[in-house]
Design an enzyme around this catalytic site. Structure first.
Site, mmCIF file in Angstrom:
data_model
loop_
_atom_site.group_PDB
_atom_site.id
_atom_site.type_symbol
_atom_site.label_atom_id
_atom_site.label_comp_id
_atom_site.label_asym_id
_atom_site.label_seq_id
_atom_site.Cartn_x
_atom_site.Cartn_y
_atom_site.Cartn_z
ATOM 1 N N SER A 180 0.739 -1.245 -0.058
ATOM 2 C CA SER A 180 0.315 0.055 -0.080
ATOM 3 C C SER A 180 0.849 1.439 -0.066
ATOM 4 C CB SER A 180 -1.055 0.082 1.196
ATOM 5 O OG SER A 180 -0.159 0.035 2.297
ATOM 6 N N HIS A 183 -5.427 -4.292 -0.463
ATOM 7 C CA HIS A 183 -5.489 -3.313 -1.612
ATOM 8 C C HIS A 183 -5.845 -3.670 -3.031
ATOM 9 C CE1 HIS A 183 -4.331 -0.315 1.355
ATOM 10 N NE2 HIS A 183 -3.594 -1.191 2.016
ATOM 11 N N LYS A 197 -11.937 -1.040 2.270
ATOM 12 C CA LYS A 197 -11.122 0.010 1.538
ATOM 13 C C LYS A 197 -11.822 0.027 0.320
ATOM 14 C CE LYS A 197 -7.151 -0.372 4.314
ATOM 15 N NZ LYS A 197 -5.817 -1.151 4.501
HETATM 16 C C1 LIG Z 1 -5.368 -1.652 5.984
HETATM 17 C C2 LIG Z 1 -4.616 -2.994 5.703
HETATM 18 C C3 LIG Z 1 -4.813 -3.985 6.435
HETATM 19 C C4 LIG Z 1 -6.117 -3.699 7.655
HETATM 20 O O1 LIG Z 1 -7.283 -3.747 7.034
HETATM 21 P P1 LIG Z 1 -8.511 -2.960 7.822
HETATM 22 O O2 LIG Z 1 -9.735 -3.592 7.423
HETATM 23 O O3 LIG Z 1 -8.094 -1.290 7.687
HETATM 24 O O4 LIG Z 1 -8.134 -3.094 9.395
HETATM 25 C C5 LIG Z 1 -4.506 -5.383 6.311
HETATM 26 N N1 LIG Z 1 -3.614 -5.310 5.373
HETATM 27 C C6 LIG Z 1 -3.013 -4.215 4.731
HETATM 28 C C7 LIG Z 1 -1.834 -4.554 3.719
HETATM 29 C C8 LIG Z 1 -3.600 -3.050 4.606
HETATM 30 O O5 LIG Z 1 -3.200 -1.987 4.425
#
Ligand SMILES: *Cc1c(COP(=O)(O)O)cnc(C)c1O
Length: 403
Positions: free
Chosen positions: A187, A215, A246
């Site tokens: 990310s 992502h 997301k």
């Molecule tokens: C944001 C993120 C998470 C966590 O996901 P949430 O639903 O926001 O808790 C897990 N892995 C990666 C790579 C992330 O960027």
């Protein structure tokens, strides 16, 4: 003991290093994504350029409508843990939708993507006898914490380097269970893993694969199943993990895999068992979002077009950004204080919100602005944002020349 002074001392260190976090206080305006009212310092009306609601699905009428219907049907909360009265038909529908999205036998919901990684990896690492977890060097904090909590042996392999993974797997006795944990889209740099090569190395050594598609889901693949779907590799990944928070625009996390694997995590993961289930209305909204993106490509296509436009305009002005094949545009600043200053000026003078990304989210010296164009950013929005960055870049270059 003056505990507050102990707290303040460490906070002061953060502040002096420019790494103290200040939250923008927003009021997102439903139906006007990516606009929001700003209740903190800076312009009162802003355009958000750093949201992980990548496609604006958090405001899609199908999604908000499903959430409202869900509340009308089932009320606000789930009423319990999954085991004790909290499992709702809307959870089951969502889990079926997720299993189908990734072509797996089963799926399991968690309260967030963070919790799903933490709970699944800690359970697998702790309960598979003699397990070794092989973790990509750039893995997300949620995976690192899950692995640490499992107390399994951990081997870190060089980021996106299947040859290094191959060497490290070869050094582990064949009879030990091995878990290769990695992400599809990273990310902060926006780079994408060589999933096929990693899977082939893992298969060669009899290792299971654990892929974080947080992502990637909603954004890649013909049905939004992620990069592994796009590459035709979903059936070769043992466990696919994702988020509903997301691109799907809601909240929650999940894993998908074989029926025994998912039943195993369901039965042993503390982070799944001992917490209240997601509100059924949230599950309904996530289901609606997934269903929409399974059949609609319009959002993905438009997002790609706007991402390409931002890149081209940055290039035209000579503003450095990391090249990558994803939807994430990191504009590199390389200094935490300067990164914060540029972000503040964008917010104050231009009504543009891009959160500065500093240590420990990224290594020191690689501080950046992480720009995430959506299908709902207009061409005028792009011109305004890149124009503002261009003006600031000129000022900075001038300051360098004088100093
Ligand atoms: C944001 C993120 C998470 C966590 O996901 P949430 O639903 O926001 O808790 C897990 N892995 C990666 C790579 C992330 O960027």
């Amino acid at each position: 003991m003056d505990y507050d002074s102990l707290f303040r001392k460490q906070i002061d260190t953060l502040k002096s290093e420019g790494n103290y976090r200040i939250f923008a206080e927003l009021e997102r305006r439903c139906g006007q994504f990516p606009r929001a009212a700003n209740h903190g310092t800076g312009a009162p009306e802003i355009t958000v350029w750093c949201s992980n609601d990548y496609l604006g699905m958090g405001q899609h009428p199908a999604v908000t409508g499903a959430m409202k219907d869900g509340i009308d049907r089932c009320g606000a909360g789930a009423g319990g843990t999954r085991n004790i009265s909290g499992t709702n038909i809307l959870h089951r529908e969502l889990e079926e939708e997720l299993a189908d999205l990734h072509g797996k036998e089963a799926a399991l919901l968690f309260t967030s993507g963070y919790v799903s990684n933490w709970a699944a990896l800690s359970t697998l690492g702790a309960r598979l006898p003699g397990a070794v977890i092989l973790s990509d060097a750039f893995n997300h904090a949620s995976m690192i914490e899950g692995i640490r909590h499992s107390r399994a042996d951990k081997v870190i392999w060089r980021h996106n380097d299947p040859e290094d993974l191959d060497r490290k797997l070869a050094a582990i006795p064949a009879e030990r269970p091995k878990i290769v944990a990695f992400e599809s889209v990273y990310s902060m740099d926006g780079d994408i893993a060589p999933i096929r090569e990693i899977v082939e190395v893992a298969e060669k050594h009899g290792a299971m694969t654990y892929l974080d598609e947080v992502h990637g889901v909603g954004l890649y693949g013909p049905r939004g199943g992620g990069v592994a779907e796009q590459e035709g590799l979903m059936d070769r990944i043992t466990l696919i993990e994702g988020t509903l928070g997301k691109a799907f625009g809601v909240v929650g996390g999940y894993i998908t895999g074989s029926e025994p694997l998912v039943d195993f995590v369901r039965s042993f993961a503390s982070g799944f068992i001992f917490t209240t289930a997601l509100p059924p209305a949230v599950a309904a909204a996530a289901t609606a979002s997934i269903r929409h993106l399974k059949t609609s490509d319009a959002e993905r296509m438009l997002q790609r077009r706007q991402v390409a436009k931002v890149r081209a305009k940055l290039d035209a002005l000579g503003i450095p950004h990391l090249p990558n094949p994803s939807h994430i545009i990191p504009v590199m600043i390389g200094d935490p204080v300067k990164c914060r200053q540029i972000s503040d000026i964008l917010m104050d003078s231009y009504g543009i919100y891009v959160q500065p990304i500093n240590y420990p989210t990224v290594p020191k010296g690689t501080e950046r602005l992480r720009i995430t164009p959506s299908p709902l950013h207009t061409d005028a929005d792009i011109d305004h944002m890149v124009g503002a960055l261009g003006a600031l870049w000129k000022q900075c270059a001038l300051a360098h020349a004088v100093a």
